[in-house]
Design a protein around this motif. Structure first.
Motif, mmCIF file in Angstrom:
data_model
loop_
_atom_site.group_PDB
_atom_site.id
_atom_site.type_symbol
_atom_site.label_atom_id
_atom_site.label_comp_id
_atom_site.label_asym_id
_atom_site.label_seq_id
_atom_site.Cartn_x
_atom_site.Cartn_y
_atom_site.Cartn_z
ATOM 1 N N MET A 43 0.794 -1.207 0.000
ATOM 2 C CA MET A 43 0.000 0.000 0.000
ATOM 3 C C MET A 43 0.834 1.268 0.000
ATOM 4 S SD MET A 43 -3.038 -1.131 -0.163
ATOM 5 C CE MET A 43 -4.008 0.331 0.215
ATOM 6 N N LEU A 44 2.115 1.188 0.356
ATOM 7 C CA LEU A 44 2.952 2.380 0.433
ATOM 8 C C LEU A 44 3.482 2.762 -0.949
ATOM 9 C CD1 LEU A 44 4.932 1.798 3.745
ATOM 10 C CD2 LEU A 44 2.748 2.951 3.384
ATOM 11 N N LYS A 45 3.690 4.062 -1.126
ATOM 12 C CA LYS A 45 4.031 4.585 -2.449
ATOM 13 C C LYS A 45 5.518 4.493 -2.785
ATOM 14 C CE LYS A 45 0.161 7.867 -2.407
ATOM 15 N NZ LYS A 45 -0.323 7.642 -1.038
ATOM 16 N N GLY A 46 6.379 4.432 -1.759
ATOM 17 C CA GLY A 46 7.804 4.294 -2.023
ATOM 18 C C GLY A 46 8.553 5.595 -2.215
ATOM 19 N N ASN A 47 7.899 6.737 -2.023
ATOM 20 C CA ASN A 47 8.589 8.022 -2.182
ATOM 21 C C ASN A 47 9.320 8.451 -0.913
ATOM 22 O OD1 ASN A 47 7.589 8.421 -4.853
ATOM 23 N ND2 ASN A 47 5.617 9.001 -3.968
ATOM 24 N N ILE A 48 8.898 7.914 0.227
ATOM 25 C CA ILE A 48 9.509 8.208 1.519
ATOM 26 C C ILE A 48 9.907 6.888 2.175
ATOM 27 C CG2 ILE A 48 9.121 9.130 3.850
ATOM 28 C CD1 ILE A 48 9.261 11.352 1.831
ATOM 29 N N ASN A 49 11.126 6.829 2.704
ATOM 30 C CA ASN A 49 11.568 5.677 3.490
ATOM 31 C C ASN A 49 11.208 5.936 4.954
ATOM 32 O OD1 ASN A 49 12.838 4.326 1.273
ATOM 33 N ND2 ASN A 49 14.528 5.775 1.446
ATOM 34 N N HIS A 50 10.461 5.035 5.567
ATOM 35 C CA HIS A 50 9.888 5.271 6.886
ATOM 36 C C HIS A 50 10.634 4.520 7.981
ATOM 37 C CE1 HIS A 50 6.352 7.177 5.083
ATOM 38 N NE2 HIS A 50 6.313 6.169 4.225
ATOM 39 N N ILE A 77 14.356 1.210 12.431
ATOM 40 C CA ILE A 77 14.132 1.658 13.794
ATOM 41 C C ILE A 77 15.242 2.628 14.172
ATOM 42 C CG2 ILE A 77 13.802 0.979 16.202
ATOM 43 C CD1 ILE A 77 11.679 -0.219 14.424
ATOM 44 N N ASP A 78 14.875 3.792 14.674
ATOM 45 C CA ASP A 78 15.832 4.832 15.080
ATOM 46 C C ASP A 78 16.232 4.682 16.541
ATOM 47 O OD1 ASP A 78 15.324 5.872 12.585
ATOM 48 O OD2 ASP A 78 14.771 7.871 13.291
ATOM 49 N N LEU A 79 17.468 5.105 16.822
ATOM 50 C CA LEU A 79 17.967 5.277 18.184
ATOM 51 C C LEU A 79 17.998 3.971 18.973
ATOM 52 C CD1 LEU A 79 16.307 8.727 18.962
ATOM 53 C CD2 LEU A 79 18.630 8.273 18.139
ATOM 54 N N TYR A 91 14.176 -9.408 11.991
ATOM 55 C CA TYR A 91 12.987 -8.996 11.248
ATOM 56 C C TYR A 91 13.334 -8.257 9.948
ATOM 57 C CZ TYR A 91 10.788 -10.290 15.607
ATOM 58 O OH TYR A 91 10.391 -10.995 16.716
ATOM 59 N N ASP A 92 14.596 -8.307 9.566
ATOM 60 C CA ASP A 92 15.048 -7.643 8.339
ATOM 61 C C ASP A 92 14.751 -6.145 8.372
ATOM 62 O OD1 ASP A 92 16.323 -7.611 5.855
ATOM 63 O OD2 ASP A 92 14.443 -7.884 4.748
ATOM 64 N N LEU A 93 14.966 -5.546 9.537
ATOM 65 C CA LEU A 93 14.836 -4.104 9.698
ATOM 66 C C LEU A 93 16.222 -3.488 9.858
ATOM 67 C CD1 LEU A 93 11.827 -3.990 12.172
ATOM 68 C CD2 LEU A 93 11.789 -3.268 9.786
ATOM 69 N N VAL A 94 16.324 -2.193 9.561
ATOM 70 C CA VAL A 94 17.596 -1.486 9.590
ATOM 71 C C VAL A 94 17.663 -0.583 10.820
ATOM 72 C CG1 VAL A 94 19.049 0.171 8.341
ATOM 73 C CG2 VAL A 94 17.679 -1.493 7.070
ATOM 74 N N SER A 95 18.848 -0.471 11.419
ATOM 75 C CA SER A 95 19.067 0.535 12.455
ATOM 76 C C SER A 95 19.375 1.842 11.732
ATOM 77 C CB SER A 95 20.228 0.136 13.371
ATOM 78 O OG SER A 95 20.434 1.101 14.371
ATOM 79 N N LYS A 131 30.312 -2.686 10.594
ATOM 80 C CA LYS A 131 30.282 -4.152 10.576
ATOM 81 C C LYS A 131 28.856 -4.681 10.534
ATOM 82 C CE LYS A 131 32.041 -8.211 13.043
ATOM 83 N NZ LYS A 131 32.808 -8.683 14.231
ATOM 84 N N ALA A 132 27.938 -3.977 11.203
ATOM 85 C CA ALA A 132 26.528 -4.381 11.210
ATOM 86 C C ALA A 132 25.827 -4.040 9.900
ATOM 87 C CB ALA A 132 25.806 -3.715 12.368
ATOM 88 N N GLY A 133 26.490 -3.261 9.050
ATOM 89 C CA GLY A 133 25.903 -2.889 7.768
ATOM 90 C C GLY A 133 25.073 -1.626 7.821
ATOM 91 N N TYR A 134 25.276 -0.811 8.864
ATOM 92 C CA TYR A 134 24.508 0.415 9.021
ATOM 93 C C TYR A 134 25.349 1.628 8.638
ATOM 94 C CZ TYR A 134 21.620 -2.874 11.649
ATOM 95 O OH TYR A 134 20.872 -3.959 12.016
ATOM 96 N N LYS A 135 24.735 2.796 8.690
ATOM 97 C CA LYS A 135 25.417 3.977 8.139
ATOM 98 C C LYS A 135 25.425 5.188 9.062
ATOM 99 C CE LYS A 135 25.737 6.602 3.825
ATOM 100 N NZ LYS A 135 27.052 6.051 3.429
ATOM 101 N N ASN A 136 24.311 5.505 9.687
ATOM 102 C CA ASN A 136 24.170 6.755 10.444
ATOM 103 C C ASN A 136 24.413 6.548 11.938
ATOM 104 O OD1 ASN A 136 23.438 8.234 8.139
ATOM 105 N ND2 ASN A 136 21.287 7.682 8.370
ATOM 106 N N LEU A 137 25.216 7.431 12.531
ATOM 107 C CA LEU A 137 25.515 7.388 13.963
ATOM 108 C C LEU A 137 25.291 8.782 14.540
ATOM 109 C CD1 LEU A 137 26.595 5.922 16.474
ATOM 110 C CD2 LEU A 137 28.919 6.417 15.669
#
Length: 297
Positions: A43-50, A77-79, A91-95, A131-137
């Motif tokens: 249902m999501l449009k894909g213009n914004i990453n949530h 998930i933030d923070l 759950y295949d979610l990103v930090s 190492k975890a494959g993430y980007k923002n700190l």
């Protein structure tokens, strides 16, 4: 309890969890493989990453939040720090905005006396994020404590320049959050878009950017869409919340989030927009779903 204390307490709890680095959260009976993902996200449009900030939904265990977030179409998930990353990966979610290297919100890079601790913390954390494959700190300027803008910029440059080569090596972005100093974070120095952008220009690195918190910047400066359009190249991440009150982003508050999201999308922004409001609705997940619907332009 004030919003400021809520967030400080939540971050303090998250940092405490970080001490158990790399230890997965307890495996919950809820931790079942997700089915019908394609149907859930269709249902999501894909213009914004949530994404969504963990601390705003700390009434839920992390497994439950991950499961419900995926149903809504949230992909990050933030923070959260290293102790929570195994649960997100399950759950295949990103930090989407990692934390755990900061001291707190008031003792930051604008004060030389905190540099030794901060440089140690970030030197250890940057490779873990990569190492975890993430980007923002995330990082913070800290409180002004009588320092001029020039003193604050100079001190931040001294500290952050020592970390940027490591961040560049690991492709990690140090992201300084813009917080209001009028209501929630009295005396915080990086409290205007212009202050953060001036620091980014001095550092002149793609590995330092800003977290533009729409709620905070509406309180301290307003003119949200113009500031986003004019400074989007310095922004790595966005946070939302309703003004006033930091609650739902519905029609009870003053910001037009659909228009703001359209402005963000038009800049070509490919990062994440994180929901960081404190739900008043007893059905907190219904409020989260509504916020995603509003922002999914």
């Amino acid at each position: 309890m004030s919003t400021n204390l809520n967030r400080r307490s939540a971050i303090k709890g998250i940092l405490a969890g970080t001490a158990a680095m790399g230890i997965p959260s307890g495996f919950s009976a809820l931790a079942m493989p997700m089915n019908n993902t394609e149907e859930q996200l269709g249902m999501l449009k894909g213009n914004i990453n949530h994404s969504v900030s963990r601390w705003c939904f700390d009434n839920l265990d992390l497994d439950t939040l991950c499961i419900e977030a995926k149903k809504i179409g949230i992909t990050g998930i933030d923070l959260v720090g290293p102790a929570s990353w195994p649960t997100l990966k399950k759950y295949d979610l990103v930090s989407t905005m990692c934390n755990g290297a900061e001291i707190n919100l008031v003792d930051g890079f604008n004060d030389l006396k905190f540099h030794e601790t901060l440089i140690k913390n970030y030197t250890e954390m940057i490779p873990l994020v990569a190492k975890a494959g993430y980007k923002n700190l995330i990082c913070f300027s800290g409180s002004r404590r009588g320092k001029t803008d020039e003193e604050g910029w100079n001190n931040c440059v001294i500290g952050l320049q020592k970390l940027l080569p490591l961040a560049e090596k690991h492709n990690v972005v140090l992201v300084m959050e813009l917080l209001n100093s009028k209501i929630d974070h009295k005396d915080y120095q990086c409290d205007r878009t212009s202050w953060g952008v001036a620091l980014a220009k001095r550092l002149n690195s793609e590995n330092f950017k800003l977290l533009y918190d729409i709620y905070h910047m509406q309180i301290d400066e307003g003119d949200v869409i113009r500031n986003i359009r004019g400074n989007h190249q310095y922004i790595a991440h966005f946070h939302t919340a309703g003004v006033p009150g930091r609650n739902e982003i519905d029609d009870t508050q003053e910001l037009n989030y659909a228009a703001i999201m359209k402005a963000i999308a038009k800049t070509g922004f490919k990062g994440f927009v994180g929901q960081e409001f404190i739900p008043k609705n007893p059905d907190k997940l219904a409020s989260l779903k509504q916020a995603i619907t509003i922002c999914d332009i």
